[in-house]
Enzyme design. Structure first.
Site, mmCIF file in Angstrom:
data_model
loop_
_atom_site.group_PDB
_atom_site.id
_atom_site.type_symbol
_atom_site.label_atom_id
_atom_site.label_comp_id
_atom_site.label_asym_id
_atom_site.label_seq_id
_atom_site.Cartn_x
_atom_site.Cartn_y
_atom_site.Cartn_z
ATOM 1 N N LYS A 22 -10.683 -0.246 -0.693
ATOM 2 C CA LYS A 22 -10.549 -0.514 0.740
ATOM 3 C C LYS A 22 -11.875 -0.291 1.465
ATOM 4 O O LYS A 22 -12.428 0.807 1.468
ATOM 5 C CB LYS A 22 -9.456 0.384 1.322
ATOM 6 C CG LYS A 22 -9.022 0.045 2.735
ATOM 7 C CD LYS A 22 -7.820 0.921 3.119
ATOM 8 C CE LYS A 22 -7.199 0.518 4.440
ATOM 9 N NZ LYS A 22 -6.001 1.350 4.744
ATOM 10 N N GLU A 38 0.839 -1.193 0.000
ATOM 11 C CA GLU A 38 0.000 0.000 0.000
ATOM 12 C C GLU A 38 0.877 1.249 0.000
ATOM 13 O O GLU A 38 1.941 1.288 0.623
ATOM 14 C CB GLU A 38 -0.888 -0.015 1.254
ATOM 15 C CG GLU A 38 -1.846 1.152 1.354
ATOM 16 C CD GLU A 38 -2.546 1.219 2.705
ATOM 17 O OE1 GLU A 38 -3.693 1.685 2.742
ATOM 18 O OE2 GLU A 38 -1.941 0.803 3.726
ATOM 19 N N CYS A 69 -4.222 -3.206 4.253
ATOM 20 C CA CYS A 69 -3.772 -2.729 5.559
ATOM 21 C C CYS A 69 -4.791 -3.023 6.663
ATOM 22 O O CYS A 69 -4.935 -4.154 7.100
ATOM 23 C CB CYS A 69 -3.441 -1.244 5.461
ATOM 24 S SG CYS A 69 -2.291 -0.652 6.728
#
Length: 334
Positions: A133, A60, A166
């Site tokens: 995300k 990321e 993440c």
């Protein structure tokens, strides 16, 4: 298993390389262009050094960095697809590899904040998976919550790939969603600093174990004059054990051999600890077929749009004001 420096393709699986890309210091669009060139150069170098590698993963923020003063500005945002993703596609086609890349994506709705996006490109140069995300790292990240769900695509060596970004990896329900849709290799790309180093290792393992799937995770590495990013790429077996663990070195290439069929076989043949099955068939010894209603209040409330914690009214941080973000919604930071 660990690659032990292997350079060749395993017979019934595939070789993966996760790149602990140095955290980029980005102050201008020219810096982003430099990062893209560096990522492409690294992809080709990795393929040259490991001729059997079929999947190369970048963390990321490796494309656009983490300049929080500018990361919402139009200058720093990209489109998917766009000319930058075309460069990545060309590189994957030339190297004949699958690639995973991170993009801070301009929202098609100009009244809303950008998305934090991951893409998988296949060896033909096609984007075969696009993921936005779902769980931005609140209250730090200003990204708009993803709207594409958890897609799964075909990958090398019989794999079915999904990508989380993440903080997504801290949400066990998201890993379960990927597995429920058939994923057997769960990729996690991250830009975490050292505050959650231990939790990163823990959740990579637990996501694998709870869902009988491999996890392949890679983080930025190095210091950006504010935080240190820990690297520590990790490949976990479907039984939750760590197969390969990287160190804190920028540019470290973490490689490992993955055998998706072994995860598939475990899902088919295990009785004990086949928990992804047991969730929807609890008590199947006493009741043929088991009980299909898990009886979990939070799932029912979430589905009904009524999810609320007992302590929610007393929480101190529920917006981004601690980091200077407005609380009114709408597009900000242009």
């Amino acid at each position: 298993m660990g690659s032990i420096g292997s350079m060749g393709k395993p017979i019934e699986g595939f070789l993966v390389a996760a790149i602990q890309f140095p955290v980029p210091i980005v102050n201008s669009r020219k810096d982003i262009d430099h990062n893209i060139e560096s990522i492409i150069r690294t992809l080709h170098a990795t393929k040259a050094g490991y001729p059997g590698v079929e999947l190369i993963i970048f963390p990321e923020y490796s494309t656009q960095g983490l300049n929080t003063a500018k990361w919402l500005s139009e200058e720093f945002l990209l489109d998917v697809p766009g000319k930058e993703t075309e460069l990545y596609a060309k590189a994957c086609k030339e190297a004949k590899v699958y690639g995973v890349f991170s993009i801070m994506e301009r929202n098609p709705d100009s009244n809303k904040n950008p998305y934090n996006t991951a893409i998988i490109i296949d060896p033909q140069g096609e984007i075969i998976l696009k993921y936005r995300k779902l769980f931005p790292w609140n209250p730090i990240e200003p990204w708009y919550p993803g709207d594409l769900g958890m897609p799964v695509c075909e990958g090398p060596g019989g794999s079915k790939l999904a990508v989380c970004i993440c903080h997504d990896g801290m949400i066990p329900e998201l890993a379960r969603e990927a597995a429920y849709k058939g994923c057997n290799v769960y990729i996690r790309i991250s830009g975490y600093s050292t505050q959650v180093n231990d939790q990163w290792i823990l959740t990579n393992r637990s996501n694998a174990w709870h869902n009988l799937m491999y996890t392949v995770s890679v983080n930025l590495a190095g210091y950006d004059n504010v935080f240190y990013y820990f690297g520590e790429g990790q490949i976990c077996n479907f039984d939750g054990t760590t197969l390969v663990q990287g160190h804190r070195n920028p540019w470290e290439i973490v490689t490992g051999e993955i055998y998706p069929k072994m995860a598939d076989n475990a899902r088919l043949s295990w009785g004990l600890e086949n928990n992804i099955y047991n969730l929807g068939h609890r008590g199947y010894v006493a009741k043929p077929g088991g009980e299909h209603d898990a009886g979990l209040t939070y799932i029912k409330d979430l589905a009904a749009g009524k999810y609320k914690l007992p302590w929610e009214d007393h929480m101190k941080i529920k917006d981004g004001s601690i980091y200077g973000y407005p609380t009114t919604g709408g597009r900000f930071g242009k």
